[in-house]
Design a protein around this motif. Structure first.
Motif, PDB file in Angstrom:
ATOM      1  N   PRO A  16       6.776  35.487  62.513  1.00 20.10           N
ATOM      2  CA  PRO A  16       7.992  34.917  62.872  1.00 20.10           C
ATOM      3  C   PRO A  16       8.988  34.582  61.721  1.00 20.10           C
ATOM      4  CG  PRO A  16       6.588  33.550  63.814  1.00 20.10           C
ATOM      5  CD  PRO A  16       5.845  34.757  62.771  1.00 20.10           C
ATOM      6  N   ARG A  73      13.505  38.762  66.404  1.00 20.65           N
ATOM      7  CA  ARG A  73      12.166  38.383  66.760  1.00 20.65           C
ATOM      8  C   ARG A  73      12.133  38.833  68.645  1.00 20.65           C
ATOM      9  NH1 ARG A  73       8.660  36.426  69.736  1.00 20.65           N
ATOM     10  NH2 ARG A  73      10.086  35.196  70.966  1.00 20.65           N
ATOM     11  N   GLU A  74      13.234  38.382  69.193  1.00 16.66           N
ATOM     12  CA  GLU A  74      13.061  38.745  70.742  1.00 16.66           C
ATOM     13  C   GLU A  74      13.249  40.350  70.829  1.00 16.66           C
ATOM     14  OE1 GLU A  74      12.971  36.888  73.068  1.00 16.66           O
ATOM     15  OE2 GLU A  74      12.648  34.905  71.742  1.00 16.66           O
ATOM     16  N   ALA A 130       9.688  41.407  70.066  1.00 16.18           N
ATOM     17  CA  ALA A 130       8.893  41.438  71.240  1.00 16.18           C
ATOM     18  C   ALA A 130       9.000  41.964  72.666  1.00 16.18           C
ATOM     19  CB  ALA A 130       8.754  39.870  71.246  1.00 16.18           C
ATOM     20  N   ALA A 134       6.460  40.413  65.280  1.00 11.98           N
ATOM     21  CA  ALA A 134       7.321  39.411  65.872  1.00 11.98           C
ATOM     22  C   ALA A 134       6.402  37.983  66.099  1.00 11.98           C
ATOM     23  CB  ALA A 134       7.749  39.915  67.198  1.00 11.98           C
ATOM     24  N   TYR A 135       5.265  38.176  66.653  1.00 16.97           N
ATOM     25  CA  TYR A 135       4.377  37.035  66.906  1.00 16.97           C
ATOM     26  C   TYR A 135       3.650  36.570  65.515  1.00 16.97           C
ATOM     27  CZ  TYR A 135       5.716  37.401  71.906  1.00 16.97           C
ATOM     28  OH  TYR A 135       6.306  37.406  72.997  1.00 16.97           O
TER      29      TYR A 135
END
Length: 92
Positions: A69, A77-78, A81, A65-66
């Motif tokens: 992205p 992604r949210e 994460a 995710a980080y």
């Protein structure tokens, strides 16, 4: 094998990060969990037991995710994460 993948342009979007996370998590499981941190899965492989397996999943998803992205849309992604953000707060 890794050299071959690199030569043809195939590589992880987060470099060696996922392998490094696995190595660090396994070392932590050995140090803190001892023999009980390991189980044999359905394929006969020795793998980390809970909670180590879930921790690795959360770390792996946060790394993607980080660290990459661009590979997922904002909602995905949210979701990837979320475990990290819940425990440590967002890195944004």
């Amino acid at each position: 094998m890794v050299g071959t993948a690199t030569r043809v342009g195939l590589h992880s979007p987060v470099g060696s990060g996922l392998g490094l996370l696995g190595t660090v998590l396994q070392a932590s499981a050995r140090l803190r969990g001892g023999p009980g941190a390991w189980v044999v899965d359905g394929d006969g492989e020795h793998v980390v037991a809970e909670p180590w397996d879930s921790a690795f999943g959360a770390l792996r998803e946060a790394a993607l995710a980080y660290g990459a992205p661009q590979l997922v849309d904002g909602a995905a992604r949210e979701l990837l994460a979320a475990p990290w953000d819940t425990v440590y707060g967002p890195l944004r």
